[in-house]
Design a protein around this motif. Structure first.
Motif, PDB file in Angstrom:
ATOM      1  N   GLY A 234     204.097  46.229 -20.030  1.00  0.00           N
ATOM      2  CA  GLY A 234     203.816  44.902 -19.498  1.00  0.00           C
ATOM      3  C   GLY A 234     203.971  44.838 -17.996  1.00  0.00           C
ATOM      4  O   GLY A 234     204.318  45.822 -17.337  1.00  0.00           O
ATOM      5  N   PRO A 235     203.722  43.653 -17.416  1.00  0.00           N
ATOM      6  CA  PRO A 235     203.788  43.475 -15.966  1.00  0.00           C
ATOM      7  C   PRO A 235     205.214  43.536 -15.427  1.00  0.00           C
ATOM      8  O   PRO A 235     206.179  43.372 -16.171  1.00  0.00           O
ATOM      9  CB  PRO A 235     203.185  42.081 -15.763  1.00  0.00           C
ATOM     10  CG  PRO A 235     203.440  41.382 -17.047  1.00  0.00           C
ATOM     11  CD  PRO A 235     203.328  42.418 -18.114  1.00  0.00           C
ATOM     12  N   ARG A 236     205.324  43.746 -14.135  1.00  0.00           N
ATOM     13  CA  ARG A 236     206.632  43.802 -13.481  1.00  0.00           C
ATOM     14  C   ARG A 236     207.272  42.419 -13.495  1.00  0.00           C
ATOM     15  O   ARG A 236     206.646  41.432 -13.132  1.00  0.00           O
ATOM     16  CB  ARG A 236     206.478  44.288 -12.038  1.00  0.00           C
ATOM     17  CG  ARG A 236     207.782  44.551 -11.309  1.00  0.00           C
ATOM     18  CD  ARG A 236     207.505  45.250  -9.985  1.00  0.00           C
ATOM     19  NE  ARG A 236     208.739  45.572  -9.302  1.00  0.00           N
ATOM     20  CZ  ARG A 236     209.342  44.765  -8.433  1.00  0.00           C
ATOM     21  NH1 ARG A 236     208.796  43.585  -8.144  1.00  0.00           N
ATOM     22  NH2 ARG A 236     210.460  45.121  -7.843  1.00  0.00           N
ATOM     23  N   PRO A 237     208.539  42.332 -13.904  1.00  0.00           N
ATOM     24  CA  PRO A 237     209.187  41.025 -14.000  1.00  0.00           C
ATOM     25  C   PRO A 237     209.293  40.311 -12.659  1.00  0.00           C
ATOM     26  O   PRO A 237     209.653  40.905 -11.644  1.00  0.00           O
ATOM     27  CB  PRO A 237     210.593  41.370 -14.529  1.00  0.00           C
ATOM     28  CG  PRO A 237     210.438  42.685 -15.200  1.00  0.00           C
ATOM     29  CD  PRO A 237     209.401  43.417 -14.410  1.00  0.00           C
ATOM     30  N   SER A 238     208.945  39.033 -12.648  1.00  0.00           N
ATOM     31  CA  SER A 238     209.111  38.159 -11.487  1.00  0.00           C
ATOM     32  C   SER A 238     208.980  36.726 -11.984  1.00  0.00           C
ATOM     33  O   SER A 238     208.481  36.485 -13.084  1.00  0.00           O
ATOM     34  CB  SER A 238     208.057  38.442 -10.416  1.00  0.00           C
ATOM     35  OG  SER A 238     206.768  38.078 -10.880  1.00  0.00           O
ATOM     36  N   ILE A 239     209.445  35.772 -11.164  1.00  0.00           N
ATOM     37  CA  ILE A 239     209.308  34.362 -11.539  1.00  0.00           C
ATOM     38  C   ILE A 239     207.835  34.019 -11.728  1.00  0.00           C
ATOM     39  O   ILE A 239     207.444  33.342 -12.694  1.00  0.00           O
ATOM     40  CB  ILE A 239     209.925  33.455 -10.465  1.00  0.00           C
ATOM     41  CG1 ILE A 239     211.442  33.667 -10.390  1.00  0.00           C
ATOM     42  CG2 ILE A 239     209.609  31.994 -10.759  1.00  0.00           C
ATOM     43  CD1 ILE A 239     212.210  33.172 -11.588  1.00  0.00           C
ATOM     44  N   LYS A 240     207.001  34.502 -10.821  1.00  0.00           N
ATOM     45  CA  LYS A 240     205.569  34.217 -10.902  1.00  0.00           C
ATOM     46  C   LYS A 240     204.964  34.782 -12.186  1.00  0.00           C
ATOM     47  O   LYS A 240     204.161  34.126 -12.855  1.00  0.00           O
ATOM     48  CB  LYS A 240     204.859  34.803  -9.687  1.00  0.00           C
ATOM     49  CG  LYS A 240     203.363  34.512  -9.641  1.00  0.00           C
ATOM     50  CD  LYS A 240     202.734  35.108  -8.387  1.00  0.00           C
ATOM     51  CE  LYS A 240     201.234  34.831  -8.341  1.00  0.00           C
ATOM     52  NZ  LYS A 240     200.605  35.420  -7.126  1.00  0.00           N
ATOM     53  N   ALA A 241     205.371  36.012 -12.531  1.00  0.00           N
ATOM     54  CA  ALA A 241     204.837  36.629 -13.744  1.00  0.00           C
ATOM     55  C   ALA A 241     205.278  35.869 -14.985  1.00  0.00           C
ATOM     56  O   ALA A 241     204.504  35.702 -15.939  1.00  0.00           O
ATOM     57  CB  ALA A 241     205.286  38.085 -13.825  1.00  0.00           C
ATOM     58  N   GLY A 242     206.535  35.380 -14.977  1.00  0.00           N
ATOM     59  CA  GLY A 242     207.023  34.607 -16.115  1.00  0.00           C
ATOM     60  C   GLY A 242     206.241  33.328 -16.314  1.00  0.00           C
ATOM     61  O   GLY A 242     205.832  32.980 -17.427  1.00  0.00           O
ATOM     62  N   LEU A 243     205.999  32.606 -15.211  1.00  0.00           N
ATOM     63  CA  LEU A 243     205.248  31.358 -15.312  1.00  0.00           C
ATOM     64  C   LEU A 243     203.778  31.611 -15.619  1.00  0.00           C
ATOM     65  O   LEU A 243     203.113  30.776 -16.239  1.00  0.00           O
ATOM     66  CB  LEU A 243     205.395  30.561 -14.016  1.00  0.00           C
ATOM     67  CG  LEU A 243     206.811  30.043 -13.716  1.00  0.00           C
ATOM     68  CD1 LEU A 243     206.863  29.344 -12.364  1.00  0.00           C
ATOM     69  CD2 LEU A 243     207.286  29.092 -14.808  1.00  0.00           C
ATOM     70  N   ALA A 244     203.287  32.790 -15.195  1.00  0.00           N
ATOM     71  CA  ALA A 244     201.886  33.126 -15.465  1.00  0.00           C
ATOM     72  C   ALA A 244     201.624  33.326 -16.950  1.00  0.00           C
ATOM     73  O   ALA A 244     200.460  33.332 -17.381  1.00  0.00           O
ATOM     74  CB  ALA A 244     201.485  34.376 -14.689  1.00  0.00           C
ATOM     75  N   LEU A 245     202.676  33.494 -17.738  1.00  0.00           N
ATOM     76  CA  LEU A 245     202.501  33.582 -19.184  1.00  0.00           C
ATOM     77  C   LEU A 245     201.815  32.338 -19.739  1.00  0.00           C
ATOM     78  O   LEU A 245     201.163  32.385 -20.781  1.00  0.00           O
ATOM     79  CB  LEU A 245     203.864  33.762 -19.870  1.00  0.00           C
ATOM     80  CG  LEU A 245     204.557  35.109 -19.685  1.00  0.00           C
ATOM     81  CD1 LEU A 245     205.985  35.030 -20.173  1.00  0.00           C
ATOM     82  CD2 LEU A 245     203.803  36.211 -20.413  1.00  0.00           C
ATOM     83  N   LEU A 246     201.966  31.214 -19.018  1.00  0.00           N
ATOM     84  CA  LEU A 246     201.357  29.966 -19.470  1.00  0.00           C
ATOM     85  C   LEU A 246     199.834  30.015 -19.420  1.00  0.00           C
ATOM     86  O   LEU A 246     199.168  29.123 -19.959  1.00  0.00           O
ATOM     87  CB  LEU A 246     201.879  28.797 -18.622  1.00  0.00           C
ATOM     88  CG  LEU A 246     203.371  28.479 -18.814  1.00  0.00           C
ATOM     89  CD1 LEU A 246     203.849  27.512 -17.746  1.00  0.00           C
ATOM     90  CD2 LEU A 246     203.619  27.906 -20.197  1.00  0.00           C
TER      91      LEU A 246
END
Length: 403
Positions: free
Chosen positions: A212-224
């Motif tokens: 999966g993608p590299r963890p970041s706040i942006k990546a977490g919110l991009a799950l939406l």
């Protein structure tokens, strides 16, 4: 858009389908001990705040909402940090340790409402930090087809603690009367033992390379951006807005059935006992027929609880039926939702993905508690309950009509 790969990885191929890994059992033991601690306080608070300190329902609703919603932002932080550092266990331990420490602060703040609120917030902040990393540890240790079963087993063990906590509080109050100090000190001891078990017995794989993608706040919110994940997040928050907190449910059961307030600390036992007996079976059912279906069915059972509250003076029979349905609601929703989310996010963002949905639920329930507290304070009992029924019915219709 990030879509999870749900094929078992090397860490879980060795497990037979349906087998519960040792990590899940160890975390279940930690949650059992921690829930004894937490539910001792939860069972004591309504009696302490409403009948000893004589707080109004509006003030109680604010504190209860704070107790629920204080986890919100830290859920996101806990999920992000644990994904970023690959140290889910360390972040979870920080949360468990914070909650354990706050138990010793309650006797020091006494009857001060601000002090109680701040301590409750700190306690729930610890829960916010630990929940997503803990659930990530469970999901990463379990084959995808068995996630509902694993979360069901964990919640079953967790609920043994929820069953024992109110009982310990009730027995203490019977022996010493309405004295707060011993309740909080014994609660802190259980929490400390749970932290020791976590540190000593829970194992995690610290592999730096996860799919999966590299963890970041942006990546977490991009799950939406993932349509399925977004629907789960939005609809679970919508249902959270129409979900009364446990404390209010137990208060309403006591008022509608006209049982003695002295039995209020024991009411969580009924919910916990049903949860204990049904969490694992319903987790297995969810794996077979669909986790979202079971999740929504659980909220239908909660709606039945609210309707039952409108029956005046239903006595012990009404209390028993309401607690039965309330326990089934939790068995059908708590671990089942985490299992559903886990199939929608990649391993590298597992804790972040869980925390985003859990944060939405926590914020929604904060609003629910505050609003219902003011409604119960300034409107009639019937008006307040009818409002809760209408809100949950509308939320269910919205959730049911969306695929």
């Amino acid at each position: 858009m990030y879509v999870a790969s749900v094929r078992p990885t090397n860490r879980v191929r060795g497990h037979l389908r349906g087998k519960v890994p040792g990590t899940v059992l160890a975390l279940g033991t930690v949650s059992l001990l921690t829930d004894v601690s937490a539910e001792m306080v939860t069972a004591f608070m309504p009696v302490y705040l409403l009948f000893t300190l004589q707080m109004g329902y509006a003030q109680f609703g604010v504190l209860d909402g704070l107790y629920t919603g204080a986890t919100a932002v830290l859920r996101l932080i806990g999920g992000h940090v644990s994904d970023r550092t690959h140290r889910h266990k360390a972040v979870a331990a920080t949360g468990y340790g914070l909650s354990a420490a706050t138990k010793l602060l309650f006797p020091l703040v006494g009857a001060n409402a601000f002090g109680i609120g701040a301590t409750l917030a700190a306690d729930r902040a610890g829960k916010g930090l630990r929940t997503a990393p803990r659930d990530a540890l469970i999901s990463l240790a379990t084959p995808a087809p068995s996630l509902g079963t694993a979360f069901g087993v964990h919640r079953t063990m967790d609920t043994i603690g929820a069953l024992l906590g109110p009982l310990v509080t009730f027995l203490l109050l019977q022996q010493i009367g309405m004295v707060a100090g011993p309740v909080f000190v014994i609660s802190a001891c259980f929490a400390a033992v749970g932290l020791i078990v976590l540190i000593a017995f829970v194992r995690e794989n610290r592999t730096r390379s996860t799919p999966g993608p590299r963890p970041s706040i942006k990546a977490g919110l991009a799950l939406l951006k993932n349509a399925d994940y977004r629907k789960v997040a939005i609809l679970s928050a919508t249902l959270g807005l129409a979900t009364l907190s446990d404390a209010f449910v137990f208060i309403l059961i006591q008022k509608s059935t006209a049982i003695s307030p002295s039995y209020l600390p024991l009411l969580p036992l009924g919910t916990a006992l049903v949860f204990l007996l049904t969490a694992t079976p319903l987790g297995i059912v969810a794996d077979k027929i669909g986790r979202w279906r079971v999740f929504l069915a659980g909220h239908v059972l909660l709606l039945a609880v609210y309707v039952l509250l409108l029956a005046p003076n239903s006595g012990y029979l009404g209390m028993a039926i309401a607690l039965l349905l309330h326990g089934l609601f939790y068995a059908a929703t708590d671990g089942v939702l985490s299992a559903r989310i886990s199939t929608l996010v990649p391993e590298s963002l597992r804790a972040s993905g869980l925390s985003v949905v859990q944060t939405g639920q926590a914020l929604a329930r904060l609003v629910s508690s505050v609003a219902f507290g003011f409604l119960l304070q300034f409107a009639t009992f019937g008006t307040a309950v009818y409002s809760a029924v209408a809100a949950l019915l509308i939320a269910l219709v919205i959730a049911w009509r969306l695929p």
